[in-house]
Write a protein that holds these residues in place. Sequence first.
Motif, PDB file in Angstrom:
ATOM      1  N   GLU A 122       0.711  -1.086   0.007  1.00 38.00           N
ATOM      2  CA  GLU A 122       0.091   0.171  -0.104  1.00 38.00           C
ATOM      3  C   GLU A 122       0.879   1.159   0.097  1.00 38.00           C
ATOM      4  OE1 GLU A 122      -2.511  -3.415   0.978  1.00 38.00           O
ATOM      5  OE2 GLU A 122      -0.626  -2.722   1.992  1.00 38.00           O
ATOM      6  N   LEU A 123       2.224   1.141   0.467  1.00 39.78           N
ATOM      7  CA  LEU A 123       2.791   2.275   0.394  1.00 39.78           C
ATOM      8  C   LEU A 123       3.346   2.695  -1.037  1.00 39.78           C
ATOM      9  CD1 LEU A 123       5.504   1.395   3.212  1.00 39.78           C
ATOM     10  CD2 LEU A 123       3.125   2.773   3.345  1.00 39.78           C
ATOM     11  N   HIS A 124       2.955   2.141  -2.136  1.00 43.56           N
ATOM     12  CA  HIS A 124       3.209   2.423  -3.396  1.00 43.56           C
ATOM     13  C   HIS A 124       2.070   2.249  -4.318  1.00 43.56           C
ATOM     14  CE1 HIS A 124       7.697   2.991  -3.497  1.00 43.56           C
ATOM     15  NE2 HIS A 124       7.677   1.614  -2.582  1.00 43.56           N
ATOM     16  N   PRO A 125       1.096   3.472  -3.928  1.00 38.92           N
ATOM     17  CA  PRO A 125      -0.153   3.169  -4.890  1.00 38.92           C
ATOM     18  C   PRO A 125       0.082   3.503  -6.420  1.00 38.92           C
ATOM     19  CG  PRO A 125       0.088   5.384  -3.932  1.00 38.92           C
ATOM     20  CD  PRO A 125       1.192   4.488  -3.177  1.00 38.92           C
ATOM     21  N   LEU A 126       1.259   4.007  -6.737  1.00 39.34           N
ATOM     22  CA  LEU A 126       1.558   3.850  -8.299  1.00 39.34           C
ATOM     23  C   LEU A 126       2.489   2.963  -8.690  1.00 39.34           C
ATOM     24  CD1 LEU A 126       1.240   5.576 -10.944  1.00 39.34           C
ATOM     25  CD2 LEU A 126       2.916   7.077 -10.199  1.00 39.34           C
ATOM     26  N   PRO A 127       1.860   1.996  -9.124  1.00 37.92           N
ATOM     27  CA  PRO A 127       3.124   0.574  -9.610  1.00 37.92           C
ATOM     28  C   PRO A 127       3.959   1.236 -10.703  1.00 37.92           C
ATOM     29  CG  PRO A 127       0.723   0.341 -10.593  1.00 37.92           C
ATOM     30  CD  PRO A 127       0.573   1.591  -9.721  1.00 37.92           C
ATOM     31  N   ALA A 128       5.052   0.231 -10.798  1.00 33.20           N
ATOM     32  CA  ALA A 128       5.794   0.654 -12.042  1.00 33.20           C
ATOM     33  C   ALA A 128       5.266   0.491 -13.322  1.00 33.20           C
ATOM     34  CB  ALA A 128       7.030  -0.299 -11.769  1.00 33.20           C
ATOM     35  N   ARG A 129       4.327  -0.402 -13.446  1.00 35.38           N
ATOM     36  CA  ARG A 129       3.653  -0.779 -14.660  1.00 35.38           C
ATOM     37  C   ARG A 129       2.263  -0.266 -14.668  1.00 35.38           C
ATOM     38  NH1 ARG A 129       5.750  -6.778 -16.512  1.00 35.38           N
ATOM     39  NH2 ARG A 129       7.865  -6.293 -16.669  1.00 35.38           N
ATOM     40  N   VAL A 130       1.739   0.788 -15.452  1.00 32.32           N
ATOM     41  CA  VAL A 130       0.568   1.435 -15.455  1.00 32.32           C
ATOM     42  C   VAL A 130      -0.012   0.820 -16.632  1.00 32.32           C
ATOM     43  CG1 VAL A 130      -0.898   3.435 -15.007  1.00 32.32           C
ATOM     44  CG2 VAL A 130       1.273   3.272 -13.737  1.00 32.32           C
ATOM     45  N   PRO A 131      -0.914   0.159 -16.636  1.00 32.11           N
ATOM     46  CA  PRO A 131      -1.760  -0.237 -17.910  1.00 32.11           C
ATOM     47  C   PRO A 131      -2.585   1.136 -18.480  1.00 32.11           C
ATOM     48  CG  PRO A 131      -2.972  -1.130 -16.229  1.00 32.11           C
ATOM     49  CD  PRO A 131      -1.565  -0.729 -15.698  1.00 32.11           C
ATOM     50  N   VAL A 132      -2.923   1.112 -19.701  1.00 32.45           N
ATOM     51  CA  VAL A 132      -3.794   1.957 -20.296  1.00 32.45           C
ATOM     52  C   VAL A 132      -5.188   1.148 -20.508  1.00 32.45           C
ATOM     53  CG1 VAL A 132      -4.319   3.329 -22.394  1.00 32.45           C
ATOM     54  CG2 VAL A 132      -1.896   2.997 -21.818  1.00 32.45           C
ATOM     55  N   GLN A 133      -5.873   1.726 -19.564  1.00 29.92           N
ATOM     56  CA  GLN A 133      -7.444   1.066 -19.480  1.00 29.92           C
ATOM     57  C   GLN A 133      -8.430   2.070 -19.224  1.00 29.92           C
ATOM     58  OE1 GLN A 133      -6.897  -1.440 -16.107  1.00 29.92           O
ATOM     59  NE2 GLN A 133      -6.642   0.168 -14.836  1.00 29.92           N
ATOM     60  N   PRO A 134      -9.816   1.876 -19.527  1.00 28.84           N
ATOM     61  CA  PRO A 134     -10.424   3.002 -19.443  1.00 28.84           C
ATOM     62  C   PRO A 134     -11.013   3.182 -17.705  1.00 28.84           C
ATOM     63  CG  PRO A 134     -11.487   0.913 -20.056  1.00 28.84           C
ATOM     64  CD  PRO A 134     -10.264   0.850 -20.305  1.00 28.84           C
ATOM     65  N   ALA A 135     -11.808   4.184 -17.672  1.00 24.12           N
ATOM     66  CA  ALA A 135     -12.021   4.509 -16.128  1.00 24.12           C
ATOM     67  C   ALA A 135     -13.046   3.168 -15.714  1.00 24.12           C
ATOM     68  CB  ALA A 135     -12.832   5.822 -16.151  1.00 24.12           C
ATOM     69  N   PRO A 136     -12.596   2.857 -14.325  1.00 24.50           N
ATOM     70  CA  PRO A 136     -13.321   1.820 -13.938  1.00 24.50           C
ATOM     71  C   PRO A 136     -14.902   2.076 -13.577  1.00 24.50           C
ATOM     72  CG  PRO A 136     -12.135   2.757 -12.219  1.00 24.50           C
ATOM     73  CD  PRO A 136     -11.649   3.429 -13.412  1.00 24.50           C
ATOM     74  N   SER A 137     -15.774   1.355 -13.463  1.00 21.41           N
ATOM     75  CA  SER A 137     -17.243   1.401 -13.382  1.00 21.41           C
ATOM     76  C   SER A 137     -17.574   1.528 -11.777  1.00 21.41           C
ATOM     77  CB  SER A 137     -18.211   0.260 -13.932  1.00 21.41           C
ATOM     78  OG  SER A 137     -17.977  -0.782 -13.277  1.00 21.41           O
ATOM     79  N   SER A 138     -18.861   2.104 -11.536  1.00 25.04           N
ATOM     80  CA  SER A 138     -19.157   2.313 -10.325  1.00 25.04           C
ATOM     81  C   SER A 138     -19.260   1.196  -9.121  1.00 25.04           C
ATOM     82  CB  SER A 138     -20.327   3.298 -10.069  1.00 25.04           C
ATOM     83  OG  SER A 138     -21.508   2.322 -10.798  1.00 25.04           O
ATOM     84  N   THR A 139     -19.395   0.005  -9.877  1.00 31.91           N
ATOM     85  CA  THR A 139     -19.356  -1.203  -9.497  1.00 31.91           C
ATOM     86  C   THR A 139     -18.108  -1.660  -9.131  1.00 31.91           C
ATOM     87  OG1 THR A 139     -21.605  -2.146 -10.667  1.00 31.91           O
ATOM     88  CG2 THR A 139     -20.083  -3.869  -9.614  1.00 31.91           C
TER      89      THR A 139
END
Length: 357
Positions: free
Chosen positions: A161-178
Amino acid sequence: MGSVIGSFLNVVIYRMPLGLNISKPKSRCPVCENPIRTRDNLPILGWLLLRGKCRDCQTPISPRYPIVEALVGTFFLLLYLSIVHSGGALLPYRIPNRFSGGYQILEGRTWDLIALGIYYCYLFVVVLASTYIQFDRELIPRRLLLWCLGIGVLAGCFLPELHPLPARVPVQPAPSSTELLLSELQYYGTLHFNFEWGSLLTVCWGLVYGAIVGILFCWPSLFQTADQRSLFPPRTSWLPVLIGVYLGWQQVVMVGFLSALILALAHLICRNRRSFCDRLPASAFLSGVLTLQLLGGGYLTILPSQTGYLTYLLVTGGQLVTIPILTGLSEAAHRKRETANSTQDQIPLDETSTLTS
């Protein structure tokens, strides 16, 4: 709490470069050597009640002590508001909590954010202490840097949890509310003490990119002589390494670029006159930009999901290429101004010696 840590930081800044014990003896006046009383050692308030003078010998006490205490206390408060109280809304990449404020704290949904805040606070105080030590023209103690590096690597590997930004960030659409709701129910507010290869990868990438940014940022120091006063004192390149380990490679590139940009602008604006910038080491600009990054990293960090991979790679590569150019311009302007000032200071002496002869 932050002001108390700032008071201890003053002790670290003064004693550690001299090789003194930071816990013993108690704080005392450097002139009369009388121990400072407990009621006079209160952060900020003690200096104000004493009116900036020693109670025994009336020697003036530097206003830097309450300034450091106020800086650390203010930063701790702002970091709490930006990370914990906001539910992580200002963090890069991390999906913020659905609730914010005191409600989520009472519900116990902020343990991960509290741990992250402590993690960031430790990085901040070490970088701030290093800046003040270099401002005093002292060498940053190696043990201060190694302790920070070791804690950052170990905690980062075993607390994902100390690294909320991982090394590999995928290109993906915004998550849904669910997906947001399920993610919050399963993850947020908890700390997982276990080793993960993804965390190790994030720390390693941050370490490598921190070293790269440190070299690019401090390369003018490679060509300075022993008698020249540079903007980049020894061990300045360690600071981007620490920032990379704690924040990840994406954020250390942004911190290095913005620091180099502000450093170049400051010295180009003041290139023809003496100013306070002449006394500031480059680490002062690193610590200033780091403060902005810690408080509002979500607005300063560029992610592939926002621009696309091609644009993202071009922007990141452009930042890395620009860093040594900007720091080179800063060092050139600094040396030119130092040479002009030393020449002006020698003119009256030369004229006096000529008239005397």
